[in-house]
Design an enzyme around this catalytic site. Sequence first.
Site, PDB file in Angstrom:
ATOM      1  N   GLN A 143       0.674  -1.279  -0.067  1.00  0.00           N
ATOM      2  CA  GLN A 143      -0.014  -0.052  -0.006  1.00  0.00           C
ATOM      3  C   GLN A 143       0.963   1.200  -0.047  1.00  0.00           C
ATOM      4  OE1 GLN A 143      -3.353   2.349   2.427  1.00  0.00           O
ATOM      5  NE2 GLN A 143      -3.273   0.242   2.941  1.00  0.00           N
ATOM      6  N   GLU A 148       1.423  -1.809   7.844  1.00  0.00           N
ATOM      7  CA  GLU A 148       0.406  -0.672   8.603  1.00  0.00           C
ATOM      8  C   GLU A 148       0.660  -0.701  10.108  1.00  0.00           C
ATOM      9  OE1 GLU A 148      -1.631   1.863   7.234  1.00  0.00           O
ATOM     10  OE2 GLU A 148      -1.727   2.433   9.258  1.00  0.00           O
ATOM     11  N   ASP A 160       0.515   3.541   6.221  1.00  0.00           N
ATOM     12  CA  ASP A 160       0.963   2.983   4.787  1.00  0.00           C
ATOM     13  C   ASP A 160       0.455   4.328   3.890  1.00  0.00           C
ATOM     14  OD1 ASP A 160       1.668   0.350   4.912  1.00  0.00           O
ATOM     15  OD2 ASP A 160      -0.499  -0.336   4.763  1.00  0.00           O
ATOM     16  N   GLY A 203      -8.107  19.090  20.295  1.00  0.00           N
ATOM     17  CA  GLY A 203      -7.565  20.502  20.465  1.00  0.00           C
ATOM     18  C   GLY A 203      -8.184  21.081  21.729  1.00  0.00           C
ATOM     19  N   GLY A 204      -8.450  22.375  21.508  1.00  0.00           N
ATOM     20  CA  GLY A 204      -9.134  23.240  22.784  1.00  0.00           C
ATOM     21  C   GLY A 204     -10.615  23.281  22.752  1.00  0.00           C
TER      22      GLY A 204
END
Length: 418
Positions: free
Chosen positions: A17, A140, A169, A248-249
């Site tokens: 892949q 992978e 991959d 995140g925030g």
Amino acid sequence: MSLPLEGIKVLDFTGVQAGPACTQLLAWYGADVLKIERPGVGDITRSQLRDIPGADALYFTTLNSNKKSLELNTKTPEGKKILEELIKGADILVENFGPGAMDRMGFSWERIQELNPGLIFGSVKGFGENSRYSDLKTYENVAQCAGGAASTTGFWDGPPTVSGGALGDSNSGYHLLIGLLTALIDRQKTGRGQKISVAMQDAVLNLCRVKLRDQSRLERVGYLEEYPQYPNMGFGDVVPRGGNAGGGGQPGWVLKCKGWENDPNAYIYFTVQDQNWARTAEAIGHPEWANDPEYNTAQARQLHLFEIFEEIERWMADKTKYEAVDVLRKYDVPCAPVFSMKELAYDPDLRESGTIVEVDHKVRGKYLTVGSPIKFSGFKPEITASPILGEHTDEVLTGLGYTPEQIAELRAKKVVSA
Ligand code: COA
């Protein structure tokens, strides 16, 4: 229609892949991509997870559209000579063999430079050349474990978990692609090619950079306030698995909708966006939370987060995931249904945009595959079927000046397929 990479010749020595994902994009955008495959065998994915006896597996067709195929044993003297000729006329060579295979075949970077100083050589390996694991063959999930994805994915009371996305991959292949295109631009100025190496461990870690950020934060302050472990479960000295927490925030979670008892994907992802809190509270039927000091700052909400999520689930108990999103979108809440692969496969928008396409294959007939996820204003890539093993062997050898008799001789010697 002329495509941007038309005229760029790519020798595609890739398999499985990581490499094929890279060269498939080059092919979609116009490069002449020639897959060089072992006679009679080819890329191993041609025969892995077959759904139709005798036909190339979808594993292969999904990663090798718009390419050509040459069957060539590059370990024979005649095969090496043909490969040398091809290298002299190519712009890019991409490989993702196990460590050392190109050297063993007699095509080290030094040798490639002797043959064609302008050639750009792209290589994917599991680990960097200086890594103590540089000798490891890698797939992978090995890369996901080595690059920090697995240790940070899943729930805190379960084992490290790999993602369904091909972070090891295809992601490595796309990192390589950026390197190749950068080197192509550089070559316009210098005339020189260069070697681009991508380690899958590095490519995974690059996508897990927010977790690296979190490791530094954890070491400084001892906690990570956006993780479900905060404030009650406590933290060790490594970034924990955070379940479905937003990275995140803006905190978020996967929340149940109507039908979740029977449908494994009757969920939405809901994000509590700080700057949209008043409208979010209104959307979920709690307008009074907009100005309540227990809820009206991100810090205050953190202590009530799972209580808020439970309340949202109560609000969604009589709504399907689509109905819930249809209400929430009016209030600008960042959210989406959790789509199954079946839903995506038949999604009319994705079909129309060309992100998912149906292609005609000589042996398989029609099959479903991915199209370009990158959209250009100047052209729309046309996705064509992956090649049959050795489909272009005669064409390529004839192009190099071989006569039918010489090609027959190569066949007899099994340099190309019988
Ligand atoms: N003619 C003759 N020999 C050929 C050939 C051809 N056209 N094409 C490949 N070969 C040979 C190679 O030279 C190599 O021989 P050698 O090991 O005797 O030197 C052999 O076939 C293939 O080796 P390898 O790539 O190591 O195959 P594998 O099936 O054992 O391993 C991987 C597969 C993916 C684990 C390994 O290639 C790898 O670690 N690649 C780097 C990381 C990577 O890209 N992984 C992602 C996969 S999605």
